[in-house]
Write an enzyme that holds these catalytic residues in place. Structure first.
Site, short mmCIF file in Angstrom:
data_model
loop_
_atom_site.label_atom_id
_atom_site.label_comp_id
_atom_site.label_asym_id
_atom_site.label_seq_id
_atom_site.Cartn_x
_atom_site.Cartn_y
_atom_site.Cartn_z
N LYS A 96 0.85 -1.19 0.00
CA LYS A 96 0.00 0.00 0.00
C LYS A 96 0.89 1.25 0.00
O LYS A 96 1.89 1.31 0.72
CB LYS A 96 -0.88 -0.03 1.25
CG LYS A 96 -1.93 1.08 1.32
CD LYS A 96 -2.81 0.88 2.56
CE LYS A 96 -3.94 1.90 2.66
NZ LYS A 96 -4.77 1.69 3.88
N SER A 131 -9.75 1.49 2.98
CA SER A 131 -8.97 2.30 2.07
C SER A 131 -7.88 1.54 1.32
O SER A 131 -7.33 2.07 0.36
CB SER A 131 -8.31 3.42 2.87
OG SER A 131 -7.39 2.88 3.82
N SER A 179 -9.73 -0.91 7.15
CA SER A 179 -9.21 -0.78 5.78
C SER A 179 -8.50 -2.00 5.21
O SER A 179 -8.17 -2.02 4.03
CB SER A 179 -8.27 0.41 5.69
OG SER A 179 -9.04 1.58 5.61
#
Ligand code: GLN
Length: 473
Positions: free
Chosen positions: A78, A153, A177
């Site tokens: 990420k 997210s 997330s």
């Protein structure tokens, strides 16, 4: 060559001499590039460095698989975890050209275990969101059906695994997330106990809630990744000096006598009927395998979303104060005075959701409102922790839906922040209490959208948690 393979399957190819890390990594990169225009899962693809590292592993890979748990395994990270020399944007304009001088500990640990980083994945700006539509670099799409969001997210990292680019990726989870996108994309997503994994090099959103964890296509690979990234780190004083057991060895699938707590509060109003059905069927499967299902209660559940959005925004408003155009990333070209420079940089650099949260967080911390909001939220947080303490006197793990609905369509909730926040109703509590949680696939809706079941464990009890997840799988 397709690489929708697990770590064990890739390692078997390496052992038999049927593939080399270069071939596997090239296949991963080709897939990523093919899918980029439809899924938009990556912000940076590290083709050259990945191939170079793969090449150095090629000749010794047969021996390497015996000593390195992730030898020659392509992984995606990420883009809110720092990677030395590689752009780290947090999905924001304000860090659009930021190149960190160091690498996050968890990423270093994956590399030390033999993994090869193929790219940095797209995310909601500063990890704020539940759909990955808040990225300054465009939304990510769900590979199961590209009309739908992948969740957020960490949407890009979930897609990297779900679309078969890599067997393992890293996400961060402040309020769901990792678990929520895992559930929307039909894969496994694990948020470890707060303190299990170092946060050093993870760009902070809400420091008392943030935790790095893995996505994988099965529980075994998630366990393997957790083993690699666990442990005390001198660079993060909140990482716990607790030794990590061998998570793979714990995966016997035997759940005889395991007490599975089911909180009625998580199966009421707002829960989609099909999601409820699938999750209840999942719990019934655990019972068939010998687990004992018990009723537990989380009496303060109705406050969790409010408490989370006060504490998370308060911490975010303070963490994001560092982005001022002086030290990192973007700086406005327009400014006449210093304060004008700060104001314009932040106005031009941050997106709407991030601004909303900075304002909300600043408000709840401001004099006159601090007692009414922030302090009260902290008190309710302590009560939530106690709810879990009493629940865990009656059970070993707790089962709930991961999210109240399956994936929704792109754009469906973008204009309604409150509807978006309600998505997090079953996941945020776990961060507030610092507990480990994992989302495991438990079937699909009639429209073919994946449903996730969340299992919650007590602090540092990931071994038992993963074993329960394994039994469900
Ligand atoms: N959806 C939650 C939020 O928007 C959780 C985000 C996260 O876990 N990073 O804050």
């Amino acid at each position: 060559m397709t690489i929708s393979l697990t770590v064990d399957e890739i390692h078997r190819l390496y052992e038999k001499g049927d593939a080399t890390p270069s071939e596997i990594v090239r296949a991963a990169l080709d897939r990523i590039e093919e899918s980029q225009s439809s899924l938009n899962a990556y912000l940076t693809v590290s083709r050259e460095s990945a191939l170079k590292r793969a090449e150095t592993l090629d000749s010794g890979i047969r021996d390497a698989v015996r000593v390195l748990p992730l030898a020659g395994i392509p992984v995606a990270i990420k883009d809110n975890m720092c990677t030395e020399g590689v752009r780290t944007t947090c999905g924001s304009r304000i860090l659009g050209n930021y190149i960190p001088p160091y690498t996050a500990t968890a990423v270093k640990q994956l590399e030390a275990a033999g993994a090869i980083i193929v790219g940095k994945t797209n995310l909601d700006e500063f990890a704020m969101g539940s759909s990955t539509e808040n990225s300054a670099y465009g939304p990510v799409r769900n590979p199961v059906n590209t009309d739908y969001v992948p969740g957020g997210s960490s949407g890009g990292s979930a897609v990297a695994v779900a679309a078969g680019h890599v067997p393992i990726s890293l996400g961060s989870d402040t309020g769901g997330s990792i678990r929520q996108p895992a559930s929307y994309c039909g894969i496994v997503g694990l948020k470890p106990t707060y303190g299990r994994v170092s946060r050093y090099g993870l760009v902070a959103f809400a420091s008392s809630l943030d935790q790095i964890g893995p996505f994988a296509r099965n529980v075994r690979d998630a366990a393997r990744a957790l083993s690699a990234i666990s442990g005390r780190d001198v660079h993060d004083s909140t990482s716990a000096p607790v030794s990590a057991p061998d998570y793979l060895a714990a995966l016997t699938g035997d759940v005889k006598g395991l007490r599975v707590g089911v909180p009625a509060e998580c199966f009421g109003e707002g829960l989609d009927a099909e999601v409820k059905e699938r999750v209840e069927a999942g719990i019934a499967r655990l019972r068939e395998r010998g687990a004992e299902v018990v009723d537990v209660s989380l009496p303060h559940s109705r406050y969790v979303v409010s408490v989370y959005y006060i504490i998370a925004t308060a911490e975010a408003s303070s963490n994001l104060a560092r982005f001022d155009g002086v030290r990192y990333g973007y700086r406005t070209q327009q400014a006449r005075t210093l304060s004008d420079m700060y104001r314009r940089t932040r106005d031009e650099g941050f997106g709407a959701e991030v601004k909303r949260r900075i304002m909300l967080g600043t408000f709840v911390l401001s004099s006159g409102y601090y007692d009414a909001y922030y302090e009260k939220a902290q008190r309710v947080r302590a009560m939530l922790v106690r709810d879990f303490d009493s629940a865990f006197e009656k059970c070993d793990v707790i089962a709930t839906p991961t999210a109240p609905t399956p994936a929704f369509k792109l754009g469906e909730k973008s204009d309604d922040p409150l509807a978006m926040y309600l998505n997090d109703i079953y996941t945020v509590t776990i961060n507030l209490a610092g507990l480990p949680g994992v989302s495991v696939p438990c079937g699909e809706t009639r429209a073919g959208l994946p449903v996730g079941l969340q299992l919650i464990g007590s602090h540092f009890d990931e071994a038992r948690l993963l074993n329960a997840a394994c039994a469900l799988e």
